[in-house]
Design an enzyme around this catalytic site. Structure first.
Site, PDB file in Angstrom:
ATOM      1  N   THR A  45      13.556 -28.505 -25.132  1.00 11.32           N
ATOM      2  CA  THR A  45      12.686 -28.747 -23.981  1.00 11.32           C
ATOM      3  C   THR A  45      12.265 -27.416 -23.388  1.00 11.32           C
ATOM      4  O   THR A  45      13.075 -26.486 -23.312  1.00 11.32           O
ATOM      5  CB  THR A  45      13.353 -29.588 -22.865  1.00 11.32           C
ATOM      6  OG1 THR A  45      12.549 -29.499 -21.679  1.00 11.32           O
ATOM      7  CG2 THR A  45      14.754 -29.118 -22.497  1.00 11.32           C
ATOM      8  N   MET A  64       5.286 -25.778 -14.850  1.00 12.48           N
ATOM      9  CA  MET A  64       6.017 -27.000 -15.260  1.00 12.48           C
ATOM     10  C   MET A  64       7.536 -26.869 -15.101  1.00 12.48           C
ATOM     11  O   MET A  64       8.037 -25.812 -14.736  1.00 12.48           O
ATOM     12  CB  MET A  64       5.693 -27.329 -16.711  1.00 12.48           C
ATOM     13  CG  MET A  64       4.455 -28.165 -16.897  1.00 12.48           C
ATOM     14  SD  MET A  64       4.311 -28.651 -18.636  1.00 12.48           S
ATOM     15  CE  MET A  64       2.964 -29.834 -18.507  1.00 12.48           C
ATOM     16  N   GLN A 121       1.602 -24.301 -21.237  1.00 10.68           N
ATOM     17  CA  GLN A 121       2.968 -23.768 -21.345  1.00 10.68           C
ATOM     18  C   GLN A 121       3.739 -24.366 -22.521  1.00 10.68           C
ATOM     19  O   GLN A 121       4.783 -23.873 -22.902  1.00 10.68           O
ATOM     20  CB  GLN A 121       3.747 -24.062 -20.051  1.00 10.68           C
ATOM     21  CG  GLN A 121       3.199 -23.317 -18.865  1.00 10.68           C
ATOM     22  CD  GLN A 121       3.578 -23.979 -17.545  1.00 10.68           C
ATOM     23  OE1 GLN A 121       4.445 -23.509 -16.847  1.00 10.68           O
ATOM     24  NE2 GLN A 121       2.910 -25.068 -17.212  1.00 10.68           N
ATOM     25  N   ARG A 122       3.215 -25.464 -23.058  1.00 11.93           N
ATOM     26  CA  ARG A 122       3.917 -26.131 -24.153  1.00 11.93           C
ATOM     27  C   ARG A 122       3.247 -25.914 -25.502  1.00 11.93           C
ATOM     28  O   ARG A 122       3.850 -26.172 -26.541  1.00 11.93           O
ATOM     29  CB  ARG A 122       3.938 -27.634 -23.879  1.00 11.93           C
ATOM     30  CG  ARG A 122       5.172 -28.036 -23.206  1.00 11.93           C
ATOM     31  CD  ARG A 122       5.440 -29.483 -23.038  1.00 11.93           C
ATOM     32  NE  ARG A 122       4.752 -30.483 -23.737  1.00 11.93           N
ATOM     33  CZ  ARG A 122       4.527 -31.707 -23.215  1.00 11.93           C
ATOM     34  NH1 ARG A 122       4.937 -31.994 -22.003  1.00 11.93           N
ATOM     35  NH2 ARG A 122       3.915 -32.626 -23.918  1.00 11.93           N
ATOM     36  N   ASP A 176      11.738 -27.142 -20.390  1.00 12.88           N
ATOM     37  CA  ASP A 176      12.277 -27.146 -19.022  1.00 12.88           C
ATOM     38  C   ASP A 176      13.654 -26.480 -18.913  1.00 12.88           C
ATOM     39  O   ASP A 176      14.079 -26.116 -17.810  1.00 12.88           O
ATOM     40  CB  ASP A 176      12.401 -28.589 -18.502  1.00 12.88           C
ATOM     41  CG  ASP A 176      11.078 -29.319 -18.491  1.00 12.88           C
ATOM     42  OD1 ASP A 176      10.033 -28.649 -18.491  1.00 12.88           O
ATOM     43  OD2 ASP A 176      11.074 -30.563 -18.487  1.00 12.88           O
ATOM     44  N   GLU A 197      16.351 -34.810 -22.640  1.00 10.03           N
ATOM     45  CA  GLU A 197      17.220 -35.749 -21.924  1.00 10.03           C
ATOM     46  C   GLU A 197      16.999 -37.224 -22.316  1.00 10.03           C
ATOM     47  O   GLU A 197      17.948 -37.956 -22.597  1.00 10.03           O
ATOM     48  CB  GLU A 197      16.913 -35.556 -20.441  1.00 10.03           C
ATOM     49  CG  GLU A 197      17.857 -36.184 -19.496  1.00 10.03           C
ATOM     50  CD  GLU A 197      17.180 -36.392 -18.132  1.00 10.03           C
ATOM     51  OE1 GLU A 197      16.030 -35.941 -17.936  1.00 10.03           O
ATOM     52  OE2 GLU A 197      17.811 -37.035 -17.295  1.00 10.03           O
TER      53      GLU A 197
HETATM   54  O1  F6P Z   1       9.556 -32.102 -20.066  1.00  8.60           O
HETATM   55  C1  F6P Z   1       8.538 -31.265 -20.470  1.00  8.60           C
HETATM   56  C2  F6P Z   1       7.338 -31.416 -19.578  1.00  8.60           C
HETATM   57  O2  F6P Z   1       6.350 -30.517 -20.026  1.00  8.60           O
HETATM   58  C3  F6P Z   1       7.603 -31.238 -18.082  1.00  8.60           C
HETATM   59  O3  F6P Z   1       7.708 -29.887 -17.708  1.00  8.60           O
HETATM   60  C4  F6P Z   1       6.422 -31.960 -17.503  1.00  8.60           C
HETATM   61  O4  F6P Z   1       6.667 -32.442 -16.196  1.00  8.60           O
HETATM   62  C5  F6P Z   1       6.233 -33.113 -18.463  1.00  8.60           C
HETATM   63  O5  F6P Z   1       6.814 -32.734 -19.688  1.00  8.60           O
HETATM   64  C6  F6P Z   1       4.805 -33.488 -18.682  1.00  8.60           C
HETATM   65  O6  F6P Z   1       4.777 -34.627 -19.478  1.00  8.60           O
HETATM   66  P1  F6P Z   1       3.499 -35.132 -20.276  1.00  8.60           P
HETATM   67  O7  F6P Z   1       3.329 -34.244 -21.475  1.00  8.60           O
HETATM   68  O8  F6P Z   1       3.846 -36.518 -20.662  1.00  8.60           O
HETATM   69  O9  F6P Z   1       2.319 -35.018 -19.372  1.00  8.60           O
END
Ligand code: F6P
Length: 341
Positions: free
Chosen positions: A124, A168, A273-274, A126, A102
């Site tokens: 993303t 998340m 999760q990422r 999300d 976004e």
């Molecule tokens: O937008 C992806 C995301 O992993 C969200 O789910 C989470 O709130 C945010 O990014 C976390 O951001 P950062 O990596 O900056 O801590």
């Protein structure tokens, strides 16, 4: 043609597949390519690398982004947007592929309106971008969260505990609801539907009374008690104006234990999760999006973003994707109430 590529915002599995596909498709057209480092920051500071077949070899299975990322908004930096536009021209770019969510795509929309040849690729974990049915990263995230719920089941069951798992997704409950269903959570809580703690407690007690000695509660990080505001880790805003969410699982676990007397623990899945390798589905979606982005450039369809519509690749104005958050449909969410019995 000379094309630039950048990746901005939170990284996610599948980005490298998209970069690889952009590079391979563009090279087939004899375009030359550069990759900007760390999102908009790379364009701002003219930090870039050449991209050729060797630079994208052996990356499809890797998580993260080989270009690096940041949450930099050049429009929030004095003279930043002007500098980016000057660098775009100075580097002789004809087009820029912006791989982002976004926020990053919001910046892309502004540059596009100011005349830069920009195309968007949505990404993303999300899955909250409008105008596309799915984004890559989401499938990997729900699989990781599902595996975590499976693992927590066995320990919760052995100790007869409640385990509250924080998932998340920022202001959308997609990951929580998908992983919650797939991972057999007893209660799923999402930002779209503020919850009443008394109802959560009633479900957990009912389950105990019928002989179920443990329960799993999947709570999205952006979920909120009906009578309270969002739980946040840090008031400080990032350059796109977001607070850091987090802490709801711990707070909810405390409340549940206090109100039920059942031993309760909390777990935050966070950036697990990422990270890591993308699923096959995310590698394929990233690849399809990357190829389609270069096809848009061939046709000079600038200001547009590739998207998934059903199982077809389509394209939409970038603006359409970032104008409104895609949140979980209440009917879909209400279906999860069957797990509360
Ligand atoms: O937008 C992806 C995301 O992993 C969200 O789910 C989470 O709130 C945010 O990014 C976390 O951001 P950062 O990596 O900056 O801590």
């Amino acid at each position: 043609m000379k094309i630039g590529v950048l990746t901005g915002g939170g990284d996610c599995p599948g980005i490298n597949a998209a970069i690889r596909a952009v590079v391979r498709t563009a090279l087939q057209n004899n375009y030359s390519l550069i990759g900007f480092l760390d999102g908009w920051k790379g364009l701002l500071n003219k930090e870039h690398i050449n991209l050729d077949l060797n630079s994208v070899s052996g990356i499809i299975h890797k998580g993260g982004t080989i270009l690096g990322t940041s949450r930099t908004d050049p429009y929030k930096i004095e003279g930043g947007a002007e500098k980016c536009k000057k660098n775009f021209k100075g580097l002789g770019l004809d087009a820029l592929v912006v791989i982002g969510g976004e926020d990053t795509l919001g910046v892309a929309t502004k540059f596009s309106k100011e005349g830069l040849g920009v195309v968007g690729v949505p990404k993303t974990i999300d899955n909250d971008l409008s105008a596309t049915d799915y984004t890559f990263g989401f499938d990997t995230a729900i699989n990781i969260a599902t595996e975590a719920l499976d693992r927590l089941h066995t320990t919760a069951e052995s100790h007869h505990r409640i385990i509250v798992v924080e998932i998340m997704g920022r202001h959308a409950g997609w990951i929580a609801v998908y992983a919650g269903i797939a991972g057999g959570a007893d209660v799923i809580l999402i930002p779209e539907v503020p919850f009443d703690i008394n109802e959560v407690v009633a479900v957990l007690k009912k389950k105990k009374e019928r002989g179920k000695k443990f329960s799993i509660v999947a709570v999205a990080e952006g979920a909120a008690f009906k009578d309270k505001s969002l739980i946040i880790q840090e008031e400080k805003l990032d350059s796109f104006g977001h607070v850091r969410l987090g802490g709801i699982a711990q707070m909810l676990a405390g409340k549940i234990e206090e109100m039920t007397g059942f031993e309760t623990r909390s777990v935050v899945l966070g950036h697990l999760q990422r990270g890591g390798s993308p699923t096959a589905a995310d590698r394929v979606l990233g690849t399809r999006f990357g190829v389609a982005a270069v096809r848009l450039i061939e046709k000079k369809k600038f200001g547009r973003m590739v998207s998934l519509s059903g199982n077809d690749i389509a394209d939409v104005p970038i603006e359409e994707a970032v104008g409104k958050l895609k949140t979980v449909d209440t009917n879909f969410y209400n279906m999860t109430k069957i797990f509360s019995a």
